[in-house]
Design a protein around this motif. Structure first.
Motif, PDB file in Angstrom:
ATOM      1  N   MET A  43       0.828  -1.206   0.000  1.00 26.66           N
ATOM      2  CA  MET A  43       0.000   0.000   0.000  1.00 26.66           C
ATOM      3  C   MET A  43       0.860   1.253   0.000  1.00 26.66           C
ATOM      4  O   MET A  43       0.534   2.255  -0.641  1.00 26.66           O
ATOM      5  CB  MET A  43      -0.930   0.000   1.218  1.00 26.66           C
ATOM      6  CG  MET A  43      -1.791  -1.246   1.354  1.00 26.66           C
ATOM      7  SD  MET A  43      -2.787  -1.606  -0.101  1.00 26.66           S
ATOM      8  CE  MET A  43      -3.774  -0.120  -0.196  1.00 26.66           C
ATOM      9  N   PHE A  44       1.967   1.226   0.747  1.00 25.51           N
ATOM     10  CA  PHE A  44       2.820   2.415   0.858  1.00 25.51           C
ATOM     11  C   PHE A  44       3.770   2.572  -0.327  1.00 25.51           C
ATOM     12  O   PHE A  44       4.201   3.692  -0.631  1.00 25.51           O
ATOM     13  CB  PHE A  44       3.637   2.355   2.154  1.00 25.51           C
ATOM     14  CG  PHE A  44       2.845   2.635   3.391  1.00 25.51           C
ATOM     15  CD1 PHE A  44       2.351   3.898   3.651  1.00 25.51           C
ATOM     16  CD2 PHE A  44       2.578   1.636   4.307  1.00 25.51           C
ATOM     17  CE1 PHE A  44       1.620   4.171   4.792  1.00 25.51           C
ATOM     18  CE2 PHE A  44       1.849   1.884   5.453  1.00 25.51           C
ATOM     19  CZ  PHE A  44       1.370   3.158   5.700  1.00 25.51           C
TER      20      PHE A  44
ATOM     21  N   SER B 165      -5.132   0.849   5.854  1.00 27.66           N
ATOM     22  CA  SER B 165      -4.019   1.678   5.386  1.00 27.66           C
ATOM     23  C   SER B 165      -4.418   2.482   4.160  1.00 27.66           C
ATOM     24  O   SER B 165      -4.062   3.662   4.042  1.00 27.66           O
ATOM     25  CB  SER B 165      -2.803   0.796   5.055  1.00 27.66           C
ATOM     26  OG  SER B 165      -2.355   0.096   6.187  1.00 27.66           O
ATOM     27  N   ALA B 166      -5.167   1.853   3.245  1.00 28.93           N
ATOM     28  CA  ALA B 166      -5.610   2.578   2.049  1.00 28.93           C
ATOM     29  C   ALA B 166      -6.498   3.761   2.426  1.00 28.93           C
ATOM     30  O   ALA B 166      -6.375   4.844   1.843  1.00 28.93           O
ATOM     31  CB  ALA B 166      -6.363   1.623   1.120  1.00 28.93           C
ATOM     32  N   TRP B 167      -7.377   3.556   3.401  1.00 27.93           N
ATOM     33  CA  TRP B 167      -8.244   4.653   3.843  1.00 27.93           C
ATOM     34  C   TRP B 167      -7.432   5.769   4.490  1.00 27.93           C
ATOM     35  O   TRP B 167      -7.653   6.959   4.210  1.00 27.93           O
ATOM     36  CB  TRP B 167      -9.277   4.117   4.836  1.00 27.93           C
ATOM     37  CG  TRP B 167     -10.142   5.197   5.420  1.00 27.93           C
ATOM     38  CD1 TRP B 167     -11.189   5.833   4.822  1.00 27.93           C
ATOM     39  CD2 TRP B 167      -9.993   5.787   6.714  1.00 27.93           C
ATOM     40  NE1 TRP B 167     -11.719   6.786   5.660  1.00 27.93           N
ATOM     41  CE2 TRP B 167     -11.013   6.775   6.830  1.00 27.93           C
ATOM     42  CE3 TRP B 167      -9.132   5.582   7.784  1.00 27.93           C
ATOM     43  CZ2 TRP B 167     -11.170   7.542   7.983  1.00 27.93           C
ATOM     44  CZ3 TRP B 167      -9.276   6.345   8.927  1.00 27.93           C
ATOM     45  CH2 TRP B 167     -10.287   7.309   9.024  1.00 27.93           C
TER      46      TRP B 167
ATOM     47  N   PHE C  38      -5.592  11.077   4.818  1.00 24.35           N
ATOM     48  CA  PHE C  38      -4.634  11.890   5.576  1.00 24.35           C
ATOM     49  C   PHE C  38      -3.216  11.882   5.008  1.00 24.35           C
ATOM     50  O   PHE C  38      -2.364  12.626   5.489  1.00 24.35           O
ATOM     51  CB  PHE C  38      -4.580  11.392   7.034  1.00 24.35           C
ATOM     52  CG  PHE C  38      -5.916  11.329   7.704  1.00 24.35           C
ATOM     53  CD1 PHE C  38      -6.561  12.478   8.123  1.00 24.35           C
ATOM     54  CD2 PHE C  38      -6.546  10.109   7.894  1.00 24.35           C
ATOM     55  CE1 PHE C  38      -7.800  12.421   8.743  1.00 24.35           C
ATOM     56  CE2 PHE C  38      -7.784  10.032   8.507  1.00 24.35           C
ATOM     57  CZ  PHE C  38      -8.415  11.200   8.938  1.00 24.35           C
ATOM     58  N   GLY C  39      -2.934  11.037   4.006  1.00 27.35           N
ATOM     59  CA  GLY C  39      -1.593  10.975   3.441  1.00 27.35           C
ATOM     60  C   GLY C  39      -0.778   9.849   4.048  1.00 27.35           C
ATOM     61  O   GLY C  39      -1.072   9.333   5.129  1.00 27.35           O
TER      62      GLY C  39
ATOM     63  N   ALA D  17      -0.462   7.931   7.859  1.00 24.22           N
ATOM     64  CA  ALA D  17      -0.795   6.506   7.859  1.00 24.22           C
ATOM     65  C   ALA D  17       0.299   5.685   8.535  1.00 24.22           C
ATOM     66  O   ALA D  17       0.014   4.762   9.316  1.00 24.22           O
ATOM     67  CB  ALA D  17      -1.022   6.026   6.428  1.00 24.22           C
ATOM     68  N   PHE D  18       1.574   5.987   8.264  1.00 27.84           N
ATOM     69  CA  PHE D  18       2.664   5.302   8.946  1.00 27.84           C
ATOM     70  C   PHE D  18       2.552   5.489  10.461  1.00 27.84           C
ATOM     71  O   PHE D  18       2.749   4.544  11.237  1.00 27.84           O
ATOM     72  CB  PHE D  18       4.024   5.840   8.471  1.00 27.84           C
ATOM     73  CG  PHE D  18       4.601   5.107   7.293  1.00 27.84           C
ATOM     74  CD1 PHE D  18       4.801   3.740   7.333  1.00 27.84           C
ATOM     75  CD2 PHE D  18       4.964   5.797   6.143  1.00 27.84           C
ATOM     76  CE1 PHE D  18       5.355   3.069   6.251  1.00 27.84           C
ATOM     77  CE2 PHE D  18       5.515   5.134   5.052  1.00 27.84           C
ATOM     78  CZ  PHE D  18       5.714   3.768   5.111  1.00 27.84           C
ATOM     79  N   GLY D  19       2.240   6.705  10.890  1.00 27.19           N
ATOM     80  CA  GLY D  19       2.137   6.978  12.314  1.00 27.19           C
ATOM     81  C   GLY D  19       1.011   6.227  12.990  1.00 27.19           C
ATOM     82  O   GLY D  19       1.173   5.673  14.087  1.00 27.19           O
TER      83      GLY D  19
END
Length: 395
Positions: free
Chosen positions: A18-19, A142-144, A149-150, A154-156
């Motif tokens: 996803m990332f 994760s996609a949402w 929010f970017g 998402a990582f956070g």
């Protein structure tokens, strides 16, 4: 189950797909370079996995798990601070793979093996369903997050999950068996199980190297398609929404593979069971190696791969406990995780490189079929389960 779901093995593995497009768009990194992060993790785990197993046998699973969950979560959150320097990004994966080694399956399977014997396979399967839950839930989540929010946020958020969910539940519920033969023993202490082989005895045995060769091939073939799955389906001409619906089934198949595999291991000789079960993901790889794959065929193939992926770690944990005992389970499992890490780290990179060079995955998927069949055959010479005497030697 919660610890497995929020550990170093599933979270980065199931979210990298996803990332990766976001990082490629932001920094211009190639697909091979992005899949290289999985290879970096695997190489580091080859050293950190045995070290974590050593700590497990001396400090106990609960203490190791609590520290490792917190540090792993912080390191995963730090991936959102990527600057475009690929080596800095790889360095983040190195640190994460060191401090997160205590969240690998050795920690959780050690506890399960200590509490269960007659239904050990099913118990391992239930606990290991955490990986499937992550595979099913984390991709759409994760996609949402990325869409709303970017990728940095998402990582956070994903990295915070081991801290805000994993640590409280593990601190509250995880307990190890009491020390054998000691009434009122501290259940938080590592259990003193003196049945089985020492690491030196295990390494000198033929079965150790038979299993090492088999799992090198199995890990390569089962790990490689997963982070490449979205791109494999894209090369078959599927649209984004179709890809999302097909890959969502993978996580559910992993859960089914955990439970079905555990149930089978309790009832049949494990090496023979392994050969039969591994034919299922071999069929999935074979189907995806062809052009003109239909939606139902792709869905069936992904389910087959998920069933195999779900079975892999249950099989490893079960075989180690049955053939080497629990005396030095953590250390021996850590050594085998080195093999898993090597095969699993090479797989995604080799598949990614094949795509960069050829624009497809047909040849490497067929290679994966061969690895699964050969890996299953290599387990057959293990023979019947040994019985261990008081000094750890097999009877």
């Amino acid at each position: 189950m919660v610890g497995v779901a929020l550990g170093l093995s599933p979270l980065p593995f199931y979210t990298i797909g996803m990332f990766a497009p976001e990082l490629a768009k932001a920094f211009g990194w190639s697909f091979t370079a992005l899949m290289g992060s999985v290879g970096v993790q695997s190489l580091v785990v080859m050293a950190s996995g045995p070290a974590a197993g050593f700590l497990l046998d001396r400090w106990g699973a609960r203490r190791v798990a609590l520290w490792s969950l917190g540090l792993f979560g912080l390191c995963f959150m730090s991936l959102g601070l990527a600057t475009g320097n690929l080596w800095f990004y790889y360095g983040q994966w190195v640190v994460m793979s060191i401090v997160g080694a205590g969240t690998l399956s050795a920690t959780w399977t050690r506890v399960v093996n200590g509490w269960f014997d007659r239904h050990r396979g099913l118990a391992l399967g239930v606990a290991s369903t955490g990986t499937g839950l992550t595979g099913f839930l984390i991709k759409p989540f994760s996609a949402w997050l990325i869409g709303e929010f970017g990728w940095r946020v998402a990582f956070g958020v994903v990295g915070a999950l081991p801290i805000i969910i994993g640590i409280p539940i593990v601190a509250w519920l995880l307990r190890e068996p009491p020390v054998a033969g000691v009434a009122g023993a501290d259940v938080d202490a590592a259990p003193a199980d003196d049945t089985g082989l020492t690491l030196a005895q295990a390494v000198r045995s033929r079965g150790f190297w038979v299993m090492a060769g088999a799992f090198l091939l199995i890990a390569f073939a089962l790990t490689a398609p997963t982070p490449n799955m979205e791109n494999i389906l894209k090369t078959k001409g599927f649209a984004r929404m179709d890809i999302a619906s097909i890959t969502a089934a993978f996580g559910l198949a992993v859960i089914a593979g955990r439970l079905i595999g555990g149930w089978l291991l309790d009832r049949f000789w494990a090496p023979g069971c392994a050969l039969a079960v591994l034919m299922v993901p071999a069929l999935g790889s074979f189907l995806l190696s062809h052009t003109g794959v239909t939606h139902p065929q792709a869905l069936f193939a992904v389910v087959c791969l998920g069933l195999g992926a779900g079975f892999e770690f249950d099989l490893l944990a079960y075989l180690i406990a049955r053939y080497f005992g629990r005396r030095n389970y953590g250390t021996i499992y850590g050594c085998f995780y080195t093999v898993i890490a090597l095969g699993g780290g090479l797989g995604p990179v080799v598949y990614g490189r094949a795509f960069d060079v050829t624009g497809g995955y047909g040849a490497v998927l067929l290679g994966g079929v061969g690895c699964l069949i050969l890996g299953g055959l290599l387990l057959l010479p293990l023979g019947p389960y040994p019985r261990f005497g008081g000094e750890g030697e097999a009877d």
